[in-house]
Design an enzyme around this catalytic site. Structure first.
Site, short mmCIF file in Angstrom:
data_model
loop_
_atom_site.label_atom_id
_atom_site.label_comp_id
_atom_site.label_asym_id
_atom_site.label_seq_id
_atom_site.Cartn_x
_atom_site.Cartn_y
_atom_site.Cartn_z
N HIS A 50 -9.17 -3.54 13.42
CA HIS A 50 -8.22 -4.20 12.53
C HIS A 50 -7.79 -5.50 13.21
O HIS A 50 -6.78 -5.54 13.91
CB HIS A 50 -7.01 -3.29 12.28
CG HIS A 50 -6.09 -3.80 11.21
ND1 HIS A 50 -4.73 -3.60 11.24
CD2 HIS A 50 -6.34 -4.50 10.08
CE1 HIS A 50 -4.19 -4.15 10.16
NE2 HIS A 50 -5.13 -4.70 9.45
N LYS A 72 -8.68 -1.92 1.63
CA LYS A 72 -8.40 -1.08 2.78
C LYS A 72 -9.11 0.27 2.66
O LYS A 72 -9.33 0.94 3.67
CB LYS A 72 -6.89 -0.92 2.96
CG LYS A 72 -6.23 -2.13 3.67
CD LYS A 72 -6.79 -2.38 5.05
CE LYS A 72 -5.95 -3.17 6.03
NZ LYS A 72 -5.60 -4.53 5.78
N ASP A 112 -9.22 -10.10 8.96
CA ASP A 112 -8.60 -8.76 8.94
C ASP A 112 -9.42 -7.59 9.47
O ASP A 112 -8.84 -6.69 10.06
CB ASP A 112 -8.17 -8.46 7.50
CG ASP A 112 -7.11 -7.37 7.41
OD1 ASP A 112 -6.12 -7.46 8.16
OD2 ASP A 112 -7.28 -6.44 6.62
N SER A 135 0.39 -5.38 10.38
CA SER A 135 0.76 -6.29 9.30
C SER A 135 1.90 -7.22 9.72
O SER A 135 2.87 -6.79 10.32
CB SER A 135 1.19 -5.45 8.09
OG SER A 135 1.43 -6.30 7.02
N ARG A 164 0.83 -1.20 0.00
CA ARG A 164 0.00 0.00 0.00
C ARG A 164 0.87 1.25 0.00
O ARG A 164 2.04 1.21 0.33
CB ARG A 164 -0.92 0.02 1.23
CG ARG A 164 -2.12 -0.92 1.13
CD ARG A 164 -2.96 -0.90 2.38
NE ARG A 164 -2.20 -1.33 3.53
CZ ARG A 164 -1.66 -0.51 4.43
NH1 ARG A 164 -1.84 0.79 4.34
NH2 ARG A 164 -0.95 -0.99 5.43
N LYS A 169 -2.40 -12.18 12.24
CA LYS A 169 -3.87 -12.19 12.25
C LYS A 169 -4.41 -13.32 11.36
O LYS A 169 -5.20 -14.15 11.80
CB LYS A 169 -4.44 -10.85 11.76
CG LYS A 169 -4.20 -9.69 12.68
CD LYS A 169 -4.88 -8.42 12.17
CE LYS A 169 -4.41 -7.95 10.81
NZ LYS A 169 -2.98 -7.62 10.73
N THR A 170 -3.97 -13.30 10.11
CA THR A 170 -4.49 -14.30 9.16
C THR A 170 -4.04 -15.70 9.55
O THR A 170 -4.85 -16.64 9.61
CB THR A 170 -4.02 -13.96 7.73
OG1 THR A 170 -4.50 -12.65 7.41
CG2 THR A 170 -4.54 -14.94 6.72
N ARG A 226 1.30 -12.47 -1.78
CA ARG A 226 0.02 -12.78 -1.12
C ARG A 226 -0.91 -13.60 -1.99
O ARG A 226 -0.76 -13.65 -3.21
CB ARG A 226 -0.71 -11.48 -0.80
CG ARG A 226 0.00 -10.64 0.23
CD ARG A 226 -0.98 -9.79 0.95
NE ARG A 226 -0.31 -8.95 1.92
CZ ARG A 226 -0.73 -8.81 3.17
NH1 ARG A 226 -1.81 -9.43 3.59
NH2 ARG A 226 -0.07 -8.03 4.00
P1 ATP Z 1 -1.68 -8.32 7.30
O1 ATP Z 1 -2.39 -7.28 8.14
O2 ATP Z 1 -0.61 -7.70 6.46
O3 ATP Z 1 -2.61 -9.18 6.54
P2 ATP Z 1 -1.34 -10.44 9.29
O4 ATP Z 1 -1.41 -9.94 10.69
O5 ATP Z 1 -2.53 -11.14 8.77
O6 ATP Z 1 -0.84 -9.26 8.34
P3 ATP Z 1 0.01 -12.86 8.62
O7 ATP Z 1 -0.36 -12.80 7.19
O8 ATP Z 1 -0.68 -13.88 9.47
O9 ATP Z 1 -0.08 -11.41 9.27
O10 ATP Z 1 1.58 -13.03 8.68
C1 ATP Z 1 2.32 -13.61 9.72
C2 ATP Z 1 3.56 -14.19 9.09
O11 ATP Z 1 4.49 -14.59 10.08
C3 ATP Z 1 3.24 -15.41 8.26
O12 ATP Z 1 4.07 -15.41 7.14
C4 ATP Z 1 3.59 -16.56 9.21
O13 ATP Z 1 3.97 -17.72 8.54
C5 ATP Z 1 4.78 -15.97 9.97
N1 ATP Z 1 4.98 -16.47 11.34
C6 ATP Z 1 6.12 -17.00 11.80
N2 ATP Z 1 6.02 -17.34 13.09
C7 ATP Z 1 4.78 -16.99 13.49
C8 ATP Z 1 4.08 -17.10 14.73
N3 ATP Z 1 4.64 -17.60 15.83
N4 ATP Z 1 2.79 -16.69 14.77
C9 ATP Z 1 2.22 -16.14 13.67
N5 ATP Z 1 2.84 -16.03 12.48
C10 ATP Z 1 4.11 -16.45 12.37
MN MN Z 2 -3.79 -10.70 7.14
#
Ligand code: ATP
Ligand code: MN
Length: 539
Positions: free
Chosen positions: A219, A200, A258, A239, A60, A243-244, A324
């Site tokens: 969020h 977003k 999200d 980010s 973004r 979360k995901t 992604r």
């Molecule tokens: P966004 O807001 O950008 O979508 P997000 O909060 O959804 O971000 P994720 O997409 O879940 O974040 O990314 C977390 C990343 O960290 C993933 O690539 C995941 O494989 C990695 N990771 C490594 N260790 C951990 C952990 N202990 N817990 C969560 N994620 C982990």
């Molecule tokens: Mn996410």
């Protein structure tokens, strides 16, 4: 010319958008893929996925996002963190964009944000790229086919990546522009192909509109216990904090990954799909998400793949580490069909602490939860720049400053009130580094994070012994029964080779929190302020 299905009383022409080439209304997934391939926007991947690259922008552009400063919103927007655009600049931008669009083909999706029918927002998304149309169809919520005939868009988003803004003329910052006009109910996006801007901007809209209805926009991701929406958990986080990843738990029902709202009736997803990071995605650690990368219509962005077999390379981040995939919610097998949950019983605040200081889990008092919510801490690892080894702290209030048009205290007060009313338990979870900072230690194993979350959510962690953390004052379990989490992992100081180095690093982090928090102190409740002051004193 127009193709597809649309409410004849609400076409682009009735909205005053005329002179386009062919307008494709509400195409479904197969036709959108066919169009995208035909236009050379991407390639067909294994299982019928669509492989695309977003060009120059692989993330973004928060600095190019503007809110139009009209009288009706001027005193409601948090202008310290949101860039203003003059109404005149916006009007010129709109005219110039329409002129640019003349003769070109466009794709229209009539969708909505908000799974709770009482609070949904009908949005029309007009895109130059067929694959953006597929992306936003996955990400937002899709009306029933027959409801399209009576669809009346409340807001319209126009996204034209080939348009270039003129900072002088349009009162913006660069050739790339994202402009929200609450009065004209329009969002204009130009000069970037990054699809995430579409979703977003809807989030930003809802973050502005919902607090006035007493709904807390968040969020966060969300899930609930099988068959029991009363047992709902939400996971706030910036980010990359998980979360995901963590919401797609095979043992729980996914509500969304999200963006959610918390109303008097409980939680509801704003969206109808997920947008997952695929870097180092492993079949073993994240089976549910991995599966979606071979499902029909999943949009796969900025990934390197074998030109012949189209096999994806999850390790190759040469296009961007922010690679992604986007897919509809029901591609996760245990996703909720309603995307609704109860009032959160547990609130998890995720942080990716690359300093290796924060414990893997801590229990927060409501005042501490408010402190961490307003702080919105995470850290980025340097990595991409050579020679830079220190993690970069990021404080982004409400765990999502770029999407929050209003003052953080407004969201904070709303959250605080709901936590008190519904008695939610709050936790801070560090998915970042353990055994040392980035460069020395390692990332928290996903398995350990999951085990700790399971214990927190099923209530068993309540019975664990806790210690009070010296630096942050929150409570940290010292032993977790029947889990694969060794005691040592729970105490970050012990995971470091050099305890004195840990103490120094911890003191630095406390100091960073205190400095950042100073900006909120005059607007907040005394008990939250007390935490801030205590931390400033211990730093
Ligand atoms: P966004 O807001 O950008 O979508 P997000 O909060 O959804 O971000 P994720 O997409 O879940 O974040 O990314 C977390 C990343 O960290 C993933 O690539 C995941 O494989 C990695 N990771 C490594 N260790 C951990 C952990 N202990 N817990 C969560 N994620 C982990
Ligand atoms: Mn996410």
């Amino acid at each position: 010319m127009a193709k597809g299905r649309v409410n004849p009383n609400h076409t682009l022409e009735t909205q005053g958008i005329t002179g386009l080439g062919t307008v494709y209304y509400n195409l479904r997934e197969p036709d959108l893929i066919a169009q995208a391939l035909c236009l050379g926007e991407g390639e067909l991947g294994q299982g019928g996925t669509l492989l695309v690259s977003t060009g120059k922008f692989t993330g973004r552009s928060p600095n190019d996002k503007h809110i139009v400063k009209t009288d009706s919103v001027a005193d409601k927007i948090w202008w310290d963190a949101n860039r203003a655009m003059s109404p005149e600049g916006f009007d010129r931008l709109y005219d110039d964009m329409l002129a640019h669009m003349a003769g070109r083909d466009y794709f229209v999706q009539d969708l909505f944000g908000g799974a709770d029918p009482a609070h949904k927002l009908d949005v029309r998304v007009v895109t130059e790229l067929a694959w953006h149309s597929l992306f936003i169809r996955h990400l937002l919520r899709r009306p029933e086919a027959e409801d399209i005939d009576s669809f009346e868009p409340e807001f319209t988003i126009i996204n034209s990546p080939s348009f270039r803004a003129d900072p002088e003329r349009h009162d913006c910052r660069s050739e790339t522009v994202i402009a929200l006009n609450f009065d004209r109910k329009l969002i204009l996006i130009g000069g970037t192909e990054y699809a995430g801007e579409n979703k977003k901007s809807v989030f930003t809209l809802l973050n502005y509109m919902l607090p006035e209805k007493g709904i807390m926009p968040m969020h966060c991701s969300a899930n609930h216990a099988p068959g029991n929406p009363v047992d709902t958990a939400v996971f706030f986080g910036l980010s990359g904090t998980g979360k995901t990843t963590l919401s797609a738990d095979p043992e729980r029902v996914l509500i969304g990954d999200d963006e959610h709202g918390w109303s008097d009736r409980g939680t509801f997803n704003f969206e109808g799909g997920c947008y997952a990071k695929t870097i180092n995605l492993s079949r073993e650690a994240e089976p549910e998400i991995y599966e979606t990368t071979q499902k029909f219509g999943t949009v796969i962005e900025n990934m390197v793949y074998d030109p012949e077999t189209k096999e994806l390379d999850f390790e190759d981040d040469s296009l961007t580490p922010n690679m992604r995939c986007a897919y509809p919610l029901d591609y996760i097998s245990n996703a909720s069909p309603t995307a609704l949950g109860g009032h959160p019983k547990n609130i998890i605040m995720l942080t990716c602490d690359a300093f290796g200081v924060l414990p893997p889990i801590a229990r927060l008092t409501p005042a501490q939860a408010m402190y961490h919510f307003l702080s919105g801490f995470t850290s980025k690892v340097a990595g991409t720049e050579r020679g830079v080894t220190e993690p970069q702290p990021t404080f982004s209030t409400c765990f999502g400053a770029p999407f929050m048009p209003r003052r953080p205290e407004e969201y904070g007060a709303l959250l605080r009130e709901k936590i008190a009313k519904h008695g939610a338990t709050c936790w801070l979870v560090n998915t970042g580094w353990t055994g040392g900072a980035y460069g020395t230690g390692s990332r928290m194993p996903i398995k350990a994070t999951r085990a700790l979350l399971t214990a927190a959510l099923d209530g068993s962690l309540e019975d664990a012994p806790f210690r009070k953390d010296k630096n942050f004052g929150f409570e940290v379990p010292t032993h977790v029964k029947a889990s694969a989490v060794p005691d040592i992992l729970l105490d970050p100081r012990r995971t470091w080779d050099d305890a004195a180095a840990y103490d120094r690093q911890a003191a630095k982090l406390v100091q960073m929190f205190a400095e950042n928090f100073a900006q909120y102190e005059e607007h907040i409740d005394d008990d939250v302020k007390a935490i801030a002051i205590r931390e400033a004193a211990s730093a």
